[in-house]
Design an enzyme around this catalytic site. Structure first.
Site: not given
Ligand code: DOR
Ligand code: ZN
Length: 344
Positions: A14, A16, A99, A174, A247
């Site tokens: 996970h 970004h 997602k 998460h 995350d």
């Protein structure tokens, strides 16, 4: 206590990485730490089609330093209008997951799903095609206390989702609560969770220690100590259904140190060092490889990476800030000392 730990190269399930100059600033950090990463689609505009995801993949790959092997695993952002047929195209294009952001739950989630009934046919298609559903598991109901939003999401939505699509692989991303960890532990082989380093290391006191600490603010927000302990127990349990997902969510420092600070902790720069600290504190360094390098690939039906990484017990100080396009990026624990260091 071991002073050195060599494990199969981990993956980040996970992550970004944003786009443009920000992407070029952060991708090398993840590529140094991980073999693969699940790349979140919450760009502006969001990554909703296979074509957009493949173009995004090319931009991520272009930011990987020469000679480094790093594979971005791409995802689509589920909206109320994602066509079911996109799931077959996704599978054919090697896209691994979709997602689900409940609309309004977090950063760039305004295009998310307003009502799960809207996406039933698309979820059925995902189930059929073997596309994994990644869930930001928080209700957006403003009447629900921010700290309860994950537990209530499970009650109101996840239980039903699980019943409606029994073969759909679901990742509760998460996970931050004992309720979430317990749900996943009991939910059977098609349900898993990722756990961040910051939720293993900190409870919600970190947000307020000595003043308001914006770099510890993320969503789902840090919870009470009893929840942190439940997450540590899950991560170190040796289960196949809890695995690493940082995350890591970079924002310009000025937008975190702000009257309305953005949610997201930037941990990719020293992710494995932070996880090693959490596992060592739990007396479970011998379980880190399973959590970081084996359980995730197993859930996704992939082989573990063929190479290894080595962590050394060697104190070092994190930079105060990192370059981030025209802005600055403050990694979690900026300027502080970490006990473990990933060897070059
Ligand atoms: O803290 C967060 N930051 N939580 C999310 O769900 C999104 C992420 C981001 O993209 O910044
Ligand atoms: Zn995220």
């Amino acid at each position: 206590m071991p002073q050195e730990l060599t494990i199969v190269r981990p993956d980040d399930w996970h992550l970004h990485v944003r786009d443009g100059a920000a992407l070029r600033a952060v991708v090398p950090h993840s590529a140094r730490q991980f073999g693969r990463a699940i790349v979140m689609p919450n760009l502006r505009p969001p990554v909703v089609t296979v074509e957009q995801a493949l173009a995004y993949r090319d931009r991520v790959l272009a930011a990987v330093p020469e000679g480094v092997a790093f594979e971005p695993l791409m995802t689509l952002y589920l909206t109320d209008t994602t066509p079911p047929a996109e799931m077959r195209r996704a599978r054919e294009a090697g896209i691994v997951a979709i997602k689900l952001y409940p609309a309004g739950a977090t950063t760039h989630s305004d295009a998310g799903v307003t009502d799960l009934r809207q996406v039933a046919a698309t979820l059925a298609a995902a189930e059929k095609e073997g596309i994994v559903l990644l869930v930001h598991g928080e209700v957006t109901d403003p009447a629900v206390d921010v700290f309860d939003r994950e537990a209530i999401f499970i009650e109101r939505h996840l239980l039903q989702l699980r019943r409606d699509f029994p073969a759909l692989k679901i990742v509760l991303e998460h996970v931050t609560t004992k309720e979430g960890a317990q749900y996943v532990a009991e939910a059977g082989p098609a349900t898993a969770a990722t756990i961040t380093a910051h939720h293993l290391l900190y409870n919600r006191n970190a947000l307020f220690s000595g003043g308001l600490r914006p770099h510890y603010y993320c969503l789902p927000v840090l919870k009470r100590e009893e929840h942190r302990r439940a997450l540590v127990a899950a991560a170190t349990s040796g289960s196949d259904r809890f695995f690493l997902g940082t995350d890591s969510a970079p924002h310009p420092a000025a937008l975190k140190e702000h009257a309305s600070g953005c949610a997201g902790c930037y941990t990719a720069f020293s992710a494995l060092e932070l996880y090693a600290e959490a596992f060592e504190a739990a007396g479970a360094l011998d379980r880190l490889e399973h959590f970081a390098s084996r359980a995730g690939p197993k859930f996704y039906g992939l082989a573990p990476n063929a190479t290894t990484v080595t962590l050394k017990k060697l104190a070092w100080t994190l930079p105060d800030a990192l370059p981030f396009g025209d802005a600055e990026l403050k990694p979690l624990r900026a300027g502080e000392t970490l006990a473990w260091r990933l060897a070059a």
